[in-house]
Design a protein around this motif. Structure first.
Motif, short mmCIF file in Angstrom:
data_model
loop_
_atom_site.label_atom_id
_atom_site.label_comp_id
_atom_site.label_asym_id
_atom_site.label_seq_id
_atom_site.Cartn_x
_atom_site.Cartn_y
_atom_site.Cartn_z
N GLY A 1 0.82 -1.20 0.00
CA GLY A 1 0.00 0.00 0.00
C GLY A 1 0.86 1.26 0.00
O GLY A 1 2.07 1.19 0.17
N ARG B 1 -11.61 -4.49 0.80
CA ARG B 1 -11.21 -3.13 1.18
C ARG B 1 -12.29 -2.51 2.07
O ARG B 1 -13.47 -2.87 1.97
CB ARG B 1 -10.95 -2.26 -0.03
CG ARG B 1 -12.17 -1.94 -0.89
CD ARG B 1 -11.73 -1.18 -2.14
NE ARG B 1 -12.85 -0.83 -3.00
CZ ARG B 1 -12.71 -0.29 -4.22
NH1 ARG B 1 -11.49 -0.07 -4.70
NH2 ARG B 1 -13.77 0.00 -4.94
N ALA C 1 -9.50 4.57 -2.48
CA ALA C 1 -8.76 4.72 -1.24
C ALA C 1 -9.44 3.96 -0.11
O ALA C 1 -10.65 4.09 0.10
CB ALA C 1 -8.65 6.20 -0.88
N ALA C 2 -8.67 3.15 0.58
CA ALA C 2 -9.22 2.31 1.65
C ALA C 2 -8.08 1.54 2.28
O ALA C 2 -6.95 1.57 1.79
CB ALA C 2 -10.26 1.34 1.10
N VAL C 3 -8.40 0.82 3.33
CA VAL C 3 -7.48 -0.18 3.84
C VAL C 3 -7.82 -1.48 3.12
O VAL C 3 -8.98 -1.90 3.09
CB VAL C 3 -7.61 -0.36 5.36
CG1 VAL C 3 -6.68 -1.46 5.85
CG2 VAL C 3 -7.30 0.96 6.08
N TYR C 4 -6.82 -2.09 2.53
CA TYR C 4 -7.01 -3.32 1.78
C TYR C 4 -6.54 -4.50 2.62
O TYR C 4 -5.45 -4.47 3.21
CB TYR C 4 -6.24 -3.27 0.47
CG TYR C 4 -6.93 -2.42 -0.58
CD1 TYR C 4 -6.99 -1.04 -0.44
CD2 TYR C 4 -7.53 -3.01 -1.70
CE1 TYR C 4 -7.64 -0.26 -1.38
CE2 TYR C 4 -8.18 -2.23 -2.65
CZ TYR C 4 -8.23 -0.86 -2.48
OH TYR C 4 -8.88 -0.09 -3.42
N TYR C 5 -7.38 -5.54 2.64
CA TYR C 5 -7.10 -6.74 3.42
C TYR C 5 -7.09 -7.96 2.51
O TYR C 5 -7.90 -8.05 1.58
CB TYR C 5 -8.18 -6.96 4.47
CG TYR C 5 -8.32 -5.88 5.51
CD1 TYR C 5 -9.15 -4.79 5.29
CD2 TYR C 5 -7.63 -5.96 6.72
CE1 TYR C 5 -9.29 -3.80 6.24
CE2 TYR C 5 -7.77 -4.98 7.68
CZ TYR C 5 -8.60 -3.90 7.44
OH TYR C 5 -8.75 -2.92 8.40
N GLY D 1 -4.26 -5.18 7.44
CA GLY D 1 -4.56 -4.31 6.31
C GLY D 1 -3.35 -3.52 5.84
O GLY D 1 -2.37 -3.34 6.56
N THR D 2 -3.45 -3.07 4.61
CA THR D 2 -2.45 -2.16 4.07
C THR D 2 -3.20 -0.96 3.48
O THR D 2 -4.16 -1.13 2.73
CB THR D 2 -1.56 -2.86 3.02
OG1 THR D 2 -0.52 -1.97 2.60
CG2 THR D 2 -2.33 -3.34 1.81
N GLN D 3 -2.74 0.23 3.82
CA GLN D 3 -3.46 1.45 3.46
C GLN D 3 -3.14 1.87 2.04
O GLN D 3 -1.97 1.95 1.65
CB GLN D 3 -3.08 2.59 4.42
CG GLN D 3 -3.73 3.92 4.10
CD GLN D 3 -5.20 3.95 4.44
OE1 GLN D 3 -5.59 3.58 5.55
NE2 GLN D 3 -6.03 4.40 3.50
N THR E 1 -3.90 5.11 -0.35
CA THR E 1 -4.38 6.48 -0.40
C THR E 1 -4.23 7.00 -1.82
O THR E 1 -3.15 6.87 -2.40
CB THR E 1 -3.60 7.37 0.58
OG1 THR E 1 -3.67 6.82 1.90
CG2 THR E 1 -4.16 8.79 0.59
#
Length: 121
Positions: A8, A37, A89-93, A114-116, A118
């Motif tokens: 991310g 996400r 844009a989100a935190v992806y899991y 998660g990985t952010q 932006t």
């Protein structure tokens, strides 16, 4: 099974990122892997999934822009994200399961942190 997500970061709209999710442990027991996400204040949504046979599925919002792939030799699943939009844009899991693709996030057997992502306009 432990899942470790990475990749991310901050990118401008229209740019690209590649997320990685490395699995350790009983990887051979895994059939499906997926990326979800979650944006602030919203539910966790399925972005893409891939089975051990290579069958993929995508959310309508990312079709044609995102590609999920799987390297079984490296026990890793990737999410190539192109033409990123601010709404991505989100935190992806990453998630994994020995069974089928789960329709509800809570039903997946394994989750990574998660990985952010932006996306700036």
């Amino acid at each position: 099974v432990q899942l470790q997500a990475s990749g991310g970061g901050l990118v401008q709209a229209g740019g690209s990122l590649r997320l990685s999710c490395a699995a350790s442990g009983s990887f051979l027991s895994i059939n499906v892997m997926a990326w979800y996400r979650q944006a602030p204040g919203k539910q966790r949504d399925l972005v893409a999934s891939i089975t051990s046979a290579g069958t993929t599925n995508y959310a309508d919002s990312v079709k044609g822009r995102f590609t999920i792939s799987r390297d079984s030799a490296k026990n890793t699943v990737y999410l190539q994200m192109n033409s990123l939009k601010t709404e991505d844009a989100a935190v992806y899991y990453c998630a994994a399961d020995p069974g089928r693709v789960r329709t509800q996030a809570a039903h997946w057997a394994y989750w990574g942190q998660g990985t952010q992502v932006t996306v700036s306009s």
